[in-house]
Design a protein around this motif. Structure first.
Motif, short mmCIF file in Angstrom:
data_model
loop_
_atom_site.label_atom_id
_atom_site.label_comp_id
_atom_site.label_asym_id
_atom_site.label_seq_id
_atom_site.Cartn_x
_atom_site.Cartn_y
_atom_site.Cartn_z
N HIS A 275 -3.30 -10.68 -2.54
CA HIS A 275 -4.37 -11.36 -3.26
C HIS A 275 -5.17 -12.21 -2.28
O HIS A 275 -4.66 -12.60 -1.22
N PRO A 276 -6.42 -12.53 -2.62
CA PRO A 276 -7.21 -13.38 -1.72
C PRO A 276 -6.56 -14.75 -1.57
O PRO A 276 -5.84 -15.21 -2.47
N ALA A 277 -6.81 -15.40 -0.45
CA ALA A 277 -6.31 -16.75 -0.28
C ALA A 277 -6.94 -17.65 -1.34
O ALA A 277 -8.11 -17.52 -1.68
N GLY A 278 -6.15 -18.52 -1.93
CA GLY A 278 -6.65 -19.38 -2.99
C GLY A 278 -5.88 -19.17 -4.26
O GLY A 278 -4.88 -18.45 -4.31
N THR A 279 -6.36 -19.79 -5.33
CA THR A 279 -5.64 -19.75 -6.60
C THR A 279 -6.20 -18.74 -7.58
O THR A 279 -5.54 -18.41 -8.57
N GLY A 280 -7.43 -18.27 -7.35
CA GLY A 280 -8.00 -17.29 -8.27
C GLY A 280 -8.48 -17.93 -9.55
O GLY A 280 -8.93 -19.09 -9.53
N PRO A 281 -8.41 -17.25 -10.69
CA PRO A 281 -7.74 -15.95 -10.86
C PRO A 281 -8.66 -14.77 -10.59
O PRO A 281 -9.88 -14.90 -10.61
N TRP A 282 -8.02 -13.62 -10.34
CA TRP A 282 -8.73 -12.37 -10.06
C TRP A 282 -8.14 -11.24 -10.91
O TRP A 282 -6.99 -11.31 -11.36
N PRO A 283 -8.92 -10.17 -11.13
CA PRO A 283 -8.39 -9.02 -11.87
C PRO A 283 -7.24 -8.35 -11.12
O PRO A 283 -7.18 -8.39 -9.89
N ALA A 284 -6.36 -7.73 -11.87
CA ALA A 284 -5.20 -7.05 -11.29
C ALA A 284 -5.50 -5.56 -11.08
O ALA A 284 -6.22 -4.95 -11.88
N VAL A 285 -4.93 -4.99 -10.02
CA VAL A 285 -5.04 -3.56 -9.76
C VAL A 285 -3.68 -3.03 -9.30
O VAL A 285 -3.05 -3.61 -8.41
N LEU A 286 -3.25 -1.95 -9.92
CA LEU A 286 -2.04 -1.23 -9.49
C LEU A 286 -2.48 -0.04 -8.66
O LEU A 286 -3.29 0.78 -9.11
N MET A 287 -1.98 0.08 -7.44
CA MET A 287 -2.33 1.17 -6.54
C MET A 287 -1.12 2.07 -6.32
O MET A 287 -0.13 1.69 -5.69
N TRP A 288 -1.20 3.29 -6.89
CA TRP A 288 -0.13 4.27 -6.68
C TRP A 288 -0.39 5.01 -5.36
O TRP A 288 -1.46 5.60 -5.18
N PRO A 289 0.56 5.03 -4.44
CA PRO A 289 0.35 5.76 -3.17
C PRO A 289 0.54 7.26 -3.34
O PRO A 289 0.87 7.75 -4.42
N ASP A 290 0.32 7.98 -2.26
CA ASP A 290 0.47 9.43 -2.27
C ASP A 290 1.94 9.81 -2.11
O ASP A 290 2.84 8.96 -2.21
N ILE A 291 2.20 11.08 -1.85
CA ILE A 291 3.56 11.61 -1.82
C ILE A 291 4.43 10.98 -0.74
O ILE A 291 5.65 11.01 -0.84
N MET A 292 3.83 10.35 0.28
CA MET A 292 4.65 9.72 1.30
C MET A 292 4.95 8.26 1.00
O MET A 292 5.62 7.58 1.77
N GLY A 293 4.45 7.78 -0.12
CA GLY A 293 4.87 6.48 -0.62
C GLY A 293 4.27 5.27 0.08
O GLY A 293 3.30 5.35 0.84
N LEU A 294 4.87 4.12 -0.20
CA LEU A 294 4.45 2.84 0.38
C LEU A 294 4.79 2.81 1.86
O LEU A 294 5.95 2.95 2.24
N ARG A 295 3.76 2.61 2.68
CA ARG A 295 3.92 2.58 4.13
C ARG A 295 2.78 1.75 4.71
O ARG A 295 1.90 1.29 3.96
N PRO A 296 2.77 1.51 6.01
CA PRO A 296 1.76 0.59 6.57
C PRO A 296 0.32 0.89 6.19
O PRO A 296 -0.44 -0.04 5.91
N VAL A 297 -0.08 2.16 6.16
CA VAL A 297 -1.48 2.44 5.86
C VAL A 297 -1.83 2.03 4.43
O VAL A 297 -2.94 1.55 4.16
N PHE A 298 -0.90 2.16 3.49
CA PHE A 298 -1.19 1.73 2.12
C PHE A 298 -1.14 0.21 1.99
O PHE A 298 -1.79 -0.36 1.11
N ARG A 299 -0.41 -0.44 2.85
CA ARG A 299 -0.48 -1.90 2.89
C ARG A 299 -1.89 -2.32 3.34
O ARG A 299 -2.46 -3.27 2.80
N GLU A 300 -2.43 -1.63 4.31
CA GLU A 300 -3.78 -1.94 4.77
C GLU A 300 -4.81 -1.68 3.66
O GLU A 300 -5.76 -2.45 3.48
N MET A 301 -4.63 -0.62 2.93
CA MET A 301 -5.55 -0.31 1.84
C MET A 301 -5.43 -1.36 0.73
O MET A 301 -6.43 -1.78 0.13
#
Length: 287
Positions: free
Chosen positions: A62-88
Motif C-alpha cells: 500500500h502507499p506510504a501513509g494511512t489512506g484509505p485506498w481501494p483494495a485490489v486482489l492480484m492473482w499471479p500466473d501459473i508460476m505463482g507469487l515470485r519477485p516479478v509479481f511483487r514488483e507488479m
C-alpha cells in the motif's frame, strides 16, 4: 486448464529484482505515473492469511501513509507469487491501491514455488506446476478468494466504502472471474490478462459466472491464444452484452505471457497499453 492455457517456452528471468526494475524503469515498463520515487514510497510486508485449507502466504502493498485506498486482489500466473509479481504489486500500489498478491499454491509449498529458470517445454517440470494447480478446486478457489478479500477489508488502509478490484494473469484470469462471482457485492472491476480457459464447454466455465457479478471487465487476449480459440472472444462479448456488463474484450498484438516482465513473450509496448487500460478501468469502477 490445459497446456495451451499456460506460458510457453523458457522463462529466462522469472526473478526480476527490485534493483533491476528501478534501474531500467522505462525498459521494463515502470515509466509513467508510477515513478521510481512513488514505487519506493510503497509499504510492503509479507502476510499470512487463514483459509479453510490452511495458511496462505502472501505479499501486501500500500502507499506510504494511512489512506484509505481501494483494495485490489492480484492473482499471479501459473508460476505463482515470485519477485516479478511483487514488483507488479508494488507498482499498482504506487497508483493508490492496497494490493494483495497471494501464493495460490500454499497448499503445496511456500512461495516462490519455482527456484531458478523454468522451461515449460519440459514435461516433468510442467507436471509439478500442474499438480499444484490441480489442488485448487473451484470450491477451494472460492474459499480462498473470500478469505483474501476478508483479509484486505480488515486492513486499516483499505477504503471499504469503495468497490474492490481483482486482476489475474494466465490462470489468474479465470480465478478473477470466480472471485467476482463469489464476492459480487464487493468486486467492482475485473481484469484478465492472457487468461486461459475463460470459455469452455463445461458447466463450470468462467464465462457462465458473468451474470452473477456486478463489475466492469477488461479482458486482454493474447494473439496466439486468439488464433487457437478465435470463437472465445465472441462468446465473451455476447455474454457480457446479454448480462448488461461494461466490458472491453481486446486481442493484443502480443503472445501469451506478454504482460509479465521476464517472460520470453514479454512485450513492453503491449504491456504498457494493458496497464494503462487497467488503471483507466479502476479509476472509474473503483471510484
Amino acid at each position: 486448464m490445459c497446456d495451451n492455457d499456460i506460458h510457453q517456452g523458457l522463462v529466462e528471468d522469472w526473478s526480476v529484482t527490485r534493483r533491476m526494475f528501478m534501474a531500467t524503469g522505462a525498459a521494463v515498463g515502470l515509466a509513467g505515473a508510477a515513478t521510481a520515487q512513488a514505487v519506493a514510497n510503497v509499504t510492503e510486508k509479507n502476510v499470512t492469511i487463514k483459509t479453510p485449507d490452511g495458511s496462505a502466504d502472501a505479499a501486501l502493498f500500500h502507499p506510504a501513509g494511512t489512506g484509505p485506498w481501494p483494495a485490489v486482489l492480484m492473482w499471479p500466473d501459473i508460476m505463482g507469487l515470485r519477485p516479478v509479481f511483487r514488483e507488479m504489486g508494488r507498482r499498482l500500489a504506487a497508483e493508490g491501491y492496497v494490493v494483495l498478491v497471494p501464493n495460490p499454491f500454499y497448499r503445496n509449498a511456500v512461495a516462490p514455488v519455482i527456484d531458478g529458470t523454468f522451461d515449460f517445454s519440459n514435461p516433468e517440470s510442467r507436471k509439478i506446476l500442474f499438480g499444484y494447480r490441480a489442488a485448487m478446486s473451484d470450491a477451494a478457489v472460492d474459499h480462498d478468494a473470500a478469505a483474501y478479500l476478508g483479509f484486505l477489508d480488515a486492513q486499516p488502509q483499505v477504503d471499504k466504502g469503495r468497490k474492490a478490484g481483482v486482476q489475474g494473469y494466465c490462470m489468474g484470469g479465470p480465478l478473477s472471474f470466480r472471485t467476482a462471482a463469489v464476492a459480487s457485492a464487493r468486486i467492482g472491476a475485473v481484469a484478465s490478462f492472457h487468461g486461459g480457459g475463460l470459455t469452455t464447454d463445461q458447466p463450470s466455465s468462467p464465462h457462465l459466472l458473468i451474470p452473477k457479478t456486478d463489475a466492469a471487465y477488461l479482458v486482454a487476449v493474447a494473439q496466439n491464444d486468439d488464433a487457437k480459440e478465435p470463437e472465445s472472444k465472441t462468446i465473451l462479448r455476447k455474454t457480457f452484452d446479454a448480462a448488461g456488463k461494461t466490458a472491453t474484450v481486446e486481442v493484443y498484438p502480443a503472445d501469451h505471457g506478454w504482460c509479465v516482465p521476464g517472460s520470453q513473450a514479454y512485450n513492453h509496448d503491449a504491456a504498457e497499453k494493458a496497464w494503462a487500460a487497467l488503471l483507466a478501468m479502476y479509476r472509474t469502477a473503483l471510484a
